[in-house]
Motif scaffolding. Structure first.
Motif, PDB file in Angstrom:
ATOM      1  N   CYS A  33     -54.446  57.742  43.786  1.00 57.40           N
ATOM      2  CA  CYS A  33     -54.182  59.069  44.353  1.00 57.40           C
ATOM      3  C   CYS A  33     -54.332  60.160  43.289  1.00 57.40           C
ATOM      4  N   LEU A  34     -53.872  59.885  42.075  1.00 54.34           N
ATOM      5  CA  LEU A  34     -54.029  60.858  40.999  1.00 54.34           C
ATOM      6  C   LEU A  34     -55.509  61.105  40.694  1.00 54.34           C
ATOM      7  N   ALA A  35     -56.297  60.030  40.686  1.00 52.37           N
ATOM      8  CA  ALA A  35     -57.733  60.171  40.429  1.00 52.37           C
ATOM      9  C   ALA A  35     -58.396  60.996  41.528  1.00 52.37           C
ATOM     10  N   LEU A  36     -58.049  60.738  42.789  1.00 51.81           N
ATOM     11  CA  LEU A  36     -58.626  61.515  43.889  1.00 51.81           C
ATOM     12  C   LEU A  36     -58.219  62.987  43.796  1.00 51.81           C
ATOM     13  N   ALA A  37     -56.966  63.222  43.406  1.00 42.29           N
ATOM     14  CA  ALA A  37     -56.525  64.617  43.267  1.00 42.29           C
ATOM     15  C   ALA A  37     -57.314  65.333  42.172  1.00 42.29           C
TER      16      ALA A  37
ATOM     17  N   PHE B  44     -52.259  63.479  52.317  1.00 40.48           N
ATOM     18  CA  PHE B  44     -51.915  62.682  53.500  1.00 40.48           C
ATOM     19  C   PHE B  44     -51.653  61.229  53.114  1.00 40.48           C
ATOM     20  N   SER B  45     -52.369  60.736  52.113  1.00 41.60           N
ATOM     21  CA  SER B  45     -52.185  59.349  51.675  1.00 41.60           C
ATOM     22  C   SER B  45     -50.802  59.122  51.082  1.00 41.60           C
ATOM     23  N   LEU B  46     -50.195  60.183  50.557  1.00 41.42           N
ATOM     24  CA  LEU B  46     -48.851  60.022  49.990  1.00 41.42           C
ATOM     25  C   LEU B  46     -47.836  59.587  51.039  1.00 41.42           C
ATOM     26  N   LYS B  47     -48.124  59.867  52.296  1.00 43.10           N
ATOM     27  CA  LYS B  47     -47.215  59.476  53.371  1.00 43.10           C
ATOM     28  C   LYS B  47     -47.126  57.956  53.511  1.00 43.10           C
ATOM     29  N   GLY B  48     -48.107  57.248  52.956  1.00 42.44           N
ATOM     30  CA  GLY B  48     -48.108  55.793  53.072  1.00 42.44           C
ATOM     31  C   GLY B  48     -47.231  55.073  52.075  1.00 42.44           C
ATOM     32  N   PHE B  49     -46.628  55.788  51.122  1.00 37.39           N
ATOM     33  CA  PHE B  49     -45.759  55.138  50.140  1.00 37.39           C
ATOM     34  C   PHE B  49     -44.369  54.888  50.733  1.00 37.39           C
TER      35      PHE B  49
ATOM     36  N   PRO C 172     -51.052  55.336  56.344  1.00 42.70           N
ATOM     37  CA  PRO C 172     -50.164  56.494  56.561  1.00 42.70           C
ATOM     38  C   PRO C 172     -49.842  56.746  58.028  1.00 42.70           C
ATOM     39  N   PHE C 173     -50.653  56.212  58.938  1.00 39.85           N
ATOM     40  CA  PHE C 173     -50.385  56.401  60.361  1.00 39.85           C
ATOM     41  C   PHE C 173     -49.269  55.476  60.866  1.00 39.85           C
ATOM     42  N   TYR C 174     -48.883  54.515  60.059  1.00 38.37           N
ATOM     43  CA  TYR C 174     -47.822  53.608  60.474  1.00 38.37           C
ATOM     44  C   TYR C 174     -46.470  54.325  60.449  1.00 38.37           C
ATOM     45  N   SER C 175     -45.699  54.119  61.496  1.00 35.16           N
ATOM     46  CA  SER C 175     -44.295  54.523  61.465  1.00 35.16           C
ATOM     47  C   SER C 175     -43.475  53.315  61.021  1.00 35.16           C
ATOM     48  N   ARG C 176     -42.425  53.549  60.267  1.00 43.28           N
ATOM     49  CA  ARG C 176     -41.677  52.456  59.658  1.00 43.28           C
ATOM     50  C   ARG C 176     -40.193  52.554  60.010  1.00 43.28           C
ATOM     51  N   GLN C 177     -39.587  51.397  60.164  1.00 39.11           N
ATOM     52  CA  GLN C 177     -38.149  51.311  60.429  1.00 39.11           C
ATOM     53  C   GLN C 177     -37.544  50.288  59.496  1.00 39.11           C
ATOM     54  N   ARG C 178     -36.566  50.714  58.731  1.00 38.60           N
ATOM     55  CA  ARG C 178     -35.901  49.825  57.775  1.00 38.60           C
ATOM     56  C   ARG C 178     -34.874  48.961  58.505  1.00 38.60           C
ATOM     57  N   ILE C 179     -34.851  47.662  58.161  1.00 35.48           N
ATOM     58  CA  ILE C 179     -33.900  46.736  58.763  1.00 35.48           C
ATOM     59  C   ILE C 179     -33.351  45.825  57.669  1.00 35.48           C
ATOM     60  N   SER C 180     -32.056  45.644  57.665  1.00 35.76           N
ATOM     61  CA  SER C 180     -31.405  44.827  56.641  1.00 35.76           C
ATOM     62  C   SER C 180     -31.492  43.348  57.008  1.00 35.76           C
ATOM     63  N   LEU C 181     -31.840  42.524  56.030  1.00 40.04           N
ATOM     64  CA  LEU C 181     -31.891  41.073  56.201  1.00 40.04           C
ATOM     65  C   LEU C 181     -30.738  40.392  55.469  1.00 40.04           C
ATOM     66  N   ARG C 182     -29.773  41.171  55.024  1.00 42.90           N
ATOM     67  CA  ARG C 182     -28.645  40.625  54.281  1.00 42.90           C
ATOM     68  C   ARG C 182     -27.676  39.913  55.229  1.00 42.90           C
ATOM     69  N   VAL C 183     -26.863  39.021  54.634  1.00 45.99           N
ATOM     70  CA  VAL C 183     -25.834  38.321  55.402  1.00 45.99           C
ATOM     71  C   VAL C 183     -24.697  39.293  55.687  1.00 45.99           C
ATOM     72  N   ARG C 184     -24.291  39.355  56.932  1.00 48.25           N
ATOM     73  CA  ARG C 184     -23.215  40.249  57.339  1.00 48.25           C
ATOM     74  C   ARG C 184     -22.153  39.466  58.099  1.00 48.25           C
ATOM     75  N   ASN C 185     -20.976  40.052  58.220  1.00 47.95           N
ATOM     76  CA  ASN C 185     -19.932  39.405  59.010  1.00 47.95           C
ATOM     77  C   ASN C 185     -19.354  40.387  60.002  1.00 47.95           C
ATOM     78  N   PHE C 186     -18.832  39.832  61.056  1.00 48.19           N
ATOM     79  CA  PHE C 186     -18.257  40.617  62.147  1.00 48.19           C
ATOM     80  C   PHE C 186     -16.963  39.957  62.586  1.00 48.19           C
ATOM     81  N   GLU C 187     -15.902  40.726  62.666  1.00 43.23           N
ATOM     82  CA  GLU C 187     -14.618  40.213  63.127  1.00 43.23           C
ATOM     83  C   GLU C 187     -14.294  40.826  64.476  1.00 43.23           C
TER      84      GLU C 187
END
Length: 289
Positions: free
Chosen positions: A18-22, A54-59, A90-105
């Protein structure tokens, strides 16, 4: 719908791209402004510069035990689990999801056991997401789904067992912890398979009779304990009496007829089984007077 690996590349090398293209875009625009190149090159430089921005949106970043669920115009495009800085379309929309172990009482639920007695029960469930696509797309809110289905499974399990063990040898909620916990885990897992969730452990954290019958059930438990203790005492007393009579007969200390044996057995049983200390009566006469 099952999870699959989505497209992404290492982010650090792409930063230099990206720096080279800029730099290329700035050079084209500057040379066109100086008149050393045709004017249309300036437009090319502006386009390259806009494309770079626009490519920066893909990071994006992926933390340990985390996944990024990606969609392309509403269609599932895969999940990225590689840690660190990544770059994707960059056209992808992303959703973060945790894969950690959790507990529920769960809260304290009031249910009836298999005998119809009202009880209070609660459980702790240890779980984690193993299929991010199912967790995001197969249920509306997977965390809320885990909570509700866990409580539903807990109710179902509690209704399958009595609170206390009976003489038939069947497991009960209070005495067969491993069996009950394994059954509870299986019940919850069967409900959460569709949500891409794996149940690691489920165990009962609270178990008690409901308040309206707690006193009556306590009295029943006390009565059962007293009966069991009395039975043990009587068994021991009978053994002691039998041993005493046998020793007296074998050693020739005294020869008792059946009537005196009965009296001696009665006295010994009173002494051994009585709750209070006995007051002995000394016989100064003969054995039969």
């Amino acid at each position: 719908m099952n999870e699959r690996t989505g497209f992404s590349v290492a982010g650090i090398p792409f930063v230099f791209v990206c720096l080279a293209l800029a730099l290329v875009g700035v050079a084209c625009y500057a040379n066109a402004a100086n008149g050393s190149v045709p004017v249309w090159v300036a437009g090319l430089g502006i386009f390259i510069h806009a494309l770079t921005l626009f490519s920066l949106k893909g990071f994006f970043q992926v933390a340990p035990n985390e996944g990024q669920v990606m969609q392309l115009f509403g269609k599932y495009a895969g999940t990225v689990r590689h840690e660190g800085l990544r770059w994707t379309n960059p056209f992808y929309s992303r959703q973060r999801i945790s894969l950690r172990v959790r507990n529920f009482e769960s809260g304290k639920l009031k249910v009836n056991d298999s005998d119809g007695n009202p009880i209070e029960i609660a459980a702790v469930v240890v779980w984690q997401v193993v299929d991010s696509a199912e967790a995001v797309f197969c249920v509306d809110n997977y965390e809320n789904f885990v909570n509700i289905q866990s409580e539903s499974a807990l109710r179902q399990m509690a209704q399958s067992y009595p609170y206390d063990a009976h003489d038939d040898g069947k497991p009960s909620l209070r005495s067969h912890g491993d069996i009950i916990n394994n059954h509870l885990r299986d019940e919850i897992q069967a409900r959460l398979d569709r949500a891409g969730v794996q149940v690691t452990e489920a165990r009962i954290s609270h178990l008690a009779y409901a308040q309206e019958i707690a006193q009556a059930m306590l009295q029943r438990q006390q009565a059962s304990a007293i009966v069991a203790a009395r039975e043990r005492i009587v068994q021991g007393a009978v053994g002691i009496v039998g041993m005493a009579l046998e020793n007296l007969r074998s050693q020739g200390v005294v020869d008792l007829d059946e009537e005196r044996k009965a009296a001696m057995v009665s006295n010994l049983l009173v002494v051994l089984c009585g709750e209070r200390a006995t007051q002995p009566v000394v016989n100064t006469g003969t054995l039969y007077h």
